[in-house]
Scaffold this motif. Structure first.
Motif, mmCIF file in Angstrom:
data_model
loop_
_atom_site.group_PDB
_atom_site.id
_atom_site.type_symbol
_atom_site.label_atom_id
_atom_site.label_comp_id
_atom_site.label_asym_id
_atom_site.label_seq_id
_atom_site.Cartn_x
_atom_site.Cartn_y
_atom_site.Cartn_z
ATOM 1 N N GLY A 15 -24.030 21.715 -9.177
ATOM 2 C CA GLY A 15 -23.210 22.666 -9.916
ATOM 3 C C GLY A 15 -22.692 22.081 -11.210
ATOM 4 N N ALA A 16 -21.645 22.703 -11.722
ATOM 5 C CA ALA A 16 -21.098 22.359 -13.034
ATOM 6 C C ALA A 16 -19.764 21.630 -12.892
ATOM 7 C CB ALA A 16 -20.913 23.627 -13.864
ATOM 8 N N TRP A 17 -19.581 20.631 -13.735
ATOM 9 C CA TRP A 17 -18.374 19.818 -13.763
ATOM 10 C C TRP A 17 -17.870 19.745 -15.201
ATOM 11 C CZ3 TRP A 17 -16.789 17.179 -9.229
ATOM 12 C CH2 TRP A 17 -17.683 17.248 -8.157
ATOM 13 N N GLN A 18 -16.548 19.834 -15.380
ATOM 14 C CA GLN A 18 -16.007 19.715 -16.727
ATOM 15 C C GLN A 18 -15.352 18.350 -16.894
ATOM 16 O OE1 GLN A 18 -13.207 23.113 -16.416
ATOM 17 N NE2 GLN A 18 -11.869 21.872 -17.671
ATOM 18 N N LEU A 19 -15.404 17.864 -18.131
ATOM 19 C CA LEU A 19 -14.936 16.518 -18.441
ATOM 20 C C LEU A 19 -13.420 16.414 -18.382
ATOM 21 C CD1 LEU A 19 -16.026 13.728 -19.392
ATOM 22 C CD2 LEU A 19 -15.547 14.503 -21.726
ATOM 23 N N VAL A 20 -12.942 15.345 -17.755
ATOM 24 C CA VAL A 20 -11.528 15.013 -17.725
ATOM 25 C C VAL A 20 -11.252 13.886 -18.719
ATOM 26 C CG1 VAL A 20 -9.646 14.113 -16.296
ATOM 27 C CG2 VAL A 20 -11.300 15.732 -15.321
ATOM 28 N N SER A 21 -12.128 12.858 -18.734
ATOM 29 C CA SER A 21 -11.936 11.754 -19.677
ATOM 30 C C SER A 21 -13.263 11.065 -19.983
ATOM 31 C CB SER A 21 -10.937 10.728 -19.132
ATOM 32 O OG SER A 21 -11.493 10.034 -18.026
ATOM 33 N N PHE A 22 -13.306 10.452 -21.163
ATOM 34 C CA PHE A 22 -14.460 9.666 -21.616
ATOM 35 C C PHE A 22 -13.913 8.381 -22.218
ATOM 36 C CE2 PHE A 22 -17.494 8.764 -25.230
ATOM 37 C CZ PHE A 22 -18.491 8.238 -24.438
ATOM 38 N N THR A 23 -14.297 7.246 -21.628
ATOM 39 C CA THR A 23 -13.778 5.958 -22.073
ATOM 40 C C THR A 23 -14.897 4.953 -22.277
ATOM 41 O OG1 THR A 23 -13.470 5.221 -19.785
ATOM 42 C CG2 THR A 23 -11.563 6.253 -20.874
ATOM 43 N N ALA A 24 -14.551 3.911 -23.015
ATOM 44 C CA ALA A 24 -15.429 2.743 -23.170
ATOM 45 C C ALA A 24 -14.592 1.522 -22.826
ATOM 46 C CB ALA A 24 -15.957 2.647 -24.594
ATOM 47 N N THR A 25 -15.115 0.675 -21.965
ATOM 48 C CA THR A 25 -14.423 -0.549 -21.572
ATOM 49 C C THR A 25 -15.241 -1.724 -22.065
ATOM 50 O OG1 THR A 25 -13.587 0.566 -19.593
ATOM 51 C CG2 THR A 25 -13.455 -1.846 -19.639
ATOM 52 N N ASP A 26 -14.628 -2.600 -22.872
ATOM 53 C CA ASP A 26 -15.388 -3.731 -23.420
ATOM 54 C C ASP A 26 -15.440 -4.878 -22.416
ATOM 55 O OD1 ASP A 26 -13.042 -5.276 -23.663
ATOM 56 O OD2 ASP A 26 -12.866 -4.939 -25.827
ATOM 57 N N ALA A 27 -16.131 -5.937 -22.786
ATOM 58 C CA ALA A 27 -16.343 -7.078 -21.894
ATOM 59 C C ALA A 27 -15.036 -7.761 -21.494
ATOM 60 C CB ALA A 27 -17.286 -8.084 -22.545
ATOM 61 N N HIS A 28 -13.960 -7.540 -22.260
ATOM 62 C CA HIS A 28 -12.662 -8.156 -21.965
ATOM 63 C C HIS A 28 -11.744 -7.214 -21.192
ATOM 64 C CE1 HIS A 28 -13.911 -11.351 -24.630
ATOM 65 N NE2 HIS A 28 -14.178 -10.439 -25.552
#
Length: 133
Positions: A15-28
């Motif tokens: 089915g369909a899902w809507q976005l809650v959050s979009f993140t990027a986590t660096d190596a640190h």
């Protein structure tokens, strides 16, 4: 689409899902919001094995579509088209976690150690689906 590992049953994510959050986590371990904190998005998994994912925010857009294979606690998105060349005709492996009605997908670390993460919540049924009930 048959699960070969313990984890999420593929039927739970159809089915369909809507976005809650979009993140990027660096190596640190530092977490950033590549497209800002006000993001919108949609990911769809169909019973016949197709998928489409889109993320948009004040600072950008990304999207891709193709097929998928669910592997318990991981999913492979096999793209046909993408908003970036690296996401066209690619195999994108994501770890997956489903809890409290939210689906969390995380990429593997890239060459710089960055991990992209998305959290999705199930979308309410649309008018066409409700009319069929």
């Amino acid at each position: 689409m048959v699960s070969t590992r313990k984890g999420i049953d593929v039927r739970q994510v159809m089915g369909a899902w809507q976005l809650v959050s979009f993140t990027a986590t660096d190596a640190h371990g530092e977490v950033t919001h590549p497209f800002g904190t006000e993001v919108r998005g949609l990911i769809i998994y169909t019973p016949d094995g197709h998928m489409s994912a889109h993320v948009a925010g004040e600072d950008g857009y990304l999207g891709y579509a193709g097929t998928f294979e669910w592997l318990g606690d991981r999913v492979v998105h096999r793209t046909v088209v993408g908003s970036e060349p690296r996401w066209t005709e690619a195999h994108l492996l994501r770890t997956a976690h489903l809890a409290a009605g939210r689906l969390t997908l995380r990429s593997l670390p890239d060459d710089n150690g960055q991990i992209l993460g998305t959290v999705w919540q199930r979308m309410p049924l649309g008018p066409a689906t409700e009319a069929e009930r």
